[in-house]
Scaffold this active site. Structure first.
Site, mmCIF file in Angstrom:
data_model
loop_
_atom_site.group_PDB
_atom_site.id
_atom_site.type_symbol
_atom_site.label_atom_id
_atom_site.label_comp_id
_atom_site.label_asym_id
_atom_site.label_seq_id
_atom_site.Cartn_x
_atom_site.Cartn_y
_atom_site.Cartn_z
ATOM 1 N N ALA A 113 75.778 42.286 67.403
ATOM 2 C CA ALA A 113 75.426 40.871 67.348
ATOM 3 C C ALA A 113 73.999 40.707 66.854
ATOM 4 O O ALA A 113 73.744 40.667 65.655
ATOM 5 C CB ALA A 113 75.624 40.233 68.719
ATOM 6 N N ARG A 114 73.068 40.621 67.770
ATOM 7 C CA ARG A 114 71.654 40.490 67.457
ATOM 8 C C ARG A 114 70.853 41.179 68.542
ATOM 9 O O ARG A 114 71.283 41.252 69.699
ATOM 10 C CB ARG A 114 71.234 39.017 67.405
ATOM 11 C CG ARG A 114 71.482 38.306 66.072
ATOM 12 C CD ARG A 114 70.552 38.820 64.994
ATOM 13 N NE ARG A 114 70.660 38.072 63.738
ATOM 14 C CZ ARG A 114 71.478 38.380 62.756
ATOM 15 N NH1 ARG A 114 72.301 39.413 62.882
ATOM 16 N NH2 ARG A 114 71.492 37.677 61.634
ATOM 17 N N ARG A 120 82.103 30.720 74.550
ATOM 18 C CA ARG A 120 81.629 29.472 75.146
ATOM 19 C C ARG A 120 82.783 28.522 75.411
ATOM 20 O O ARG A 120 82.771 27.761 76.378
ATOM 21 C CB ARG A 120 80.604 28.801 74.223
ATOM 22 C CG ARG A 120 79.244 29.481 74.223
ATOM 23 C CD ARG A 120 78.303 28.827 73.249
ATOM 24 N NE ARG A 120 78.771 28.977 71.866
ATOM 25 C CZ ARG A 120 78.128 28.508 70.799
ATOM 26 N NH1 ARG A 120 76.996 27.840 70.953
ATOM 27 N NH2 ARG A 120 78.600 28.703 69.587
ATOM 28 N N ARG A 175 84.655 34.468 64.102
ATOM 29 C CA ARG A 175 85.416 35.109 63.021
ATOM 30 C C ARG A 175 85.354 36.633 63.106
ATOM 31 O O ARG A 175 86.359 37.310 62.903
ATOM 32 C CB ARG A 175 84.887 34.628 61.671
ATOM 33 C CG ARG A 175 85.056 33.123 61.443
ATOM 34 C CD ARG A 175 84.473 32.715 60.093
ATOM 35 N NE ARG A 175 84.548 31.281 59.871
ATOM 36 C CZ ARG A 175 83.566 30.436 60.178
ATOM 37 N NH1 ARG A 175 82.451 30.900 60.732
ATOM 38 N NH2 ARG A 175 83.693 29.152 59.933
ATOM 39 N N GLU A 185 63.330 44.602 66.559
ATOM 40 C CA GLU A 185 63.538 45.476 65.407
ATOM 41 C C GLU A 185 62.714 45.010 64.199
ATOM 42 O O GLU A 185 62.456 43.819 64.045
ATOM 43 C CB GLU A 185 65.018 45.540 65.046
ATOM 44 C CG GLU A 185 65.637 44.222 64.629
ATOM 45 C CD GLU A 185 67.128 44.350 64.328
ATOM 46 O OE1 GLU A 185 67.520 43.890 63.243
ATOM 47 O OE2 GLU A 185 67.882 44.863 65.176
ATOM 48 N N HIS A 236 70.725 48.462 62.020
ATOM 49 C CA HIS A 236 71.173 47.128 61.601
ATOM 50 C C HIS A 236 71.893 47.198 60.249
ATOM 51 O O HIS A 236 71.500 46.554 59.271
ATOM 52 C CB HIS A 236 69.985 46.163 61.523
ATOM 53 C CG HIS A 236 70.386 44.719 61.611
ATOM 54 N ND1 HIS A 236 69.579 43.753 62.157
ATOM 55 C CD2 HIS A 236 71.511 44.069 61.221
ATOM 56 C CE1 HIS A 236 70.181 42.568 62.103
ATOM 57 N NE2 HIS A 236 71.366 42.743 61.529
ATOM 58 N N ILE A 237 72.991 47.965 60.218
ATOM 59 C CA ILE A 237 73.704 48.189 58.955
ATOM 60 C C ILE A 237 75.167 47.766 59.026
ATOM 61 O O ILE A 237 75.968 48.178 58.181
ATOM 62 C CB ILE A 237 73.617 49.666 58.525
ATOM 63 C CG1 ILE A 237 74.218 50.598 59.589
ATOM 64 C CG2 ILE A 237 72.182 50.050 58.211
ATOM 65 C CD1 ILE A 237 74.382 52.038 59.113
#
Length: 326
Positions: free
Chosen positions: A234-235, A174, A153, A264, A282-283
């Site tokens: 993402a992460r 994927r 999304r 983090e 991370h905002i």
């Protein structure tokens, strides 16, 4: 009343909502240590989390626990095998942050491409003495090629924004998205290797898992154009941060925008010595309306998951819904 733990500070009105249904232990201070989190979780029926690790040890120590509601889309802080084994429901907060996160990804990408952070530091340091034709020459965004890795999304929201910049869109996922979505977004499916070779701006929006760990490492960075940028919303762990630092230092790619980091809030301090990276803590979802929506959705999940409220027994966003049947 059933007992719940709110592991991190959140909006006071959300805590008041939870108090209508539950005996609430709300942490209003600093992030709890893992031991303290496990101790306060031990007698709870439910928990509201925002990144706390919940695994076998924590679940085994909380025999009454039925629901853990994560205030995030990602849930790599949950050991889902342990959740299933202990018949504990995990929930998350998808969709409410799609557009806000895509906005921020776009902002990071443009800031990296146009050297916004580097030039601002230059100005603030009092170094700007004259105009020069070659000062802070960046990379065009308009008319370039956007490569999206992870066409969920948020990836699709990024791709929609590309139309206004006259960009070509490539994506890797994927599995391919539906043909009508490809048509709507004017997006071309490509292998990861082909995307990295051809894209001018690569944006990462894949969920973290063992399989996606270091999706971008030294080998992948070597495929990118020297003029390309990389943006990670993402992460942490999707990118090998040490490899990225080397690539940026050696100008193998032009720039990067990074909102998430391995380990983090600790991160590789070598990033701080680089001029060609935009760093944020991370905002990507950090607008008041979006964070409120996330907090309220996490509360909705917790309330319904514990059999209360208008959706009792039917939480909006179960991660492992099969446990509801057991």
């Amino acid at each position: 009343m059933k007992k719940v733990l709110v592991a991190r500070p959140t909006f006071p009105d959300v805590i008041e909502r939870l108090k209508q249904y539950f005996d609430v232990d709300a942490n209003l201070g600093d992030v709890l240590s893992q031991d303290e989190f496990a101790r306060r979780l031990a007698d709870r029926d439910g928990a509201f989390t925002a990144g706390e690790w919940v695994g076998e040890k924590e679940l085994a120590g909380a025999p009454n626990l039925k629901v853990v509601a994560n205030m995030a889309v990602g849930y790599n802080n949950f050991d889902m095998h342990a959740f299933d084994a202990h018949k504990v429901l995990g929930t998350n907060t998808p969709n409410v942050l799609n557009e806000t996160t895509a906005d921020f990804g776009w902002a990071l990408m443009m800031a990296a491409a146009r050297r916004v952070t580097e030039s601002e530091h230059y100005l603030r340091a009092g170094k700007w003495q004259k105009w020069s034709f070659d000062s802070f020459l960046g990379t065009d965004v308009y008319g370039s090629t956007l490569g999206v890795i992870g066409m969920g999304r948020i990836g699709q929201a990024l791709a929609r924004r590309a139309a206004g910049f006259g960009m070509r869109v490539m994506y890797h996922n994927r599995s391919r998205v539906a043909p009508e979505i490809e048509t709507e977004l004017n997006a071309e499916y490509a292998s990861k290797e082909d995307l990295l070779k051809r894209a001018d701006h690569v944006v990462l929006v894949v969920p973290y898992s063992k399989e996606s760990h270091h999706t971008i490492g030294a080998a992948e960075l070597a495929l990118m154009k020297p003029s390309a940028t990389l943006t990670n919303i993402a992460r942490g762990g999707i990118v090998d941060d040490a490899a990225l630092i080397v690539a940026l230092r050696e100008k193998r790619i032009a720039a990067a925008g990074i909102d998430v980091f391995e380990g983090e809030p600790n991160f590789n301090r070598d990033f701080l010595a680089l001029n060609n990276v935009v760093l944020t803590p991370h905002i990507a979802s950090a607008t008041e309306s979006t964070r409120r929506a996330m907090a309220n959705l996490a509360a909705d999940n917790l309330i319904a998951g514990l059999g209360e409220g208008p959706r009792a027994g039917n939480p909006p966003n179960p991660i492992n819904p099969d446990v509801l049947k057991k």
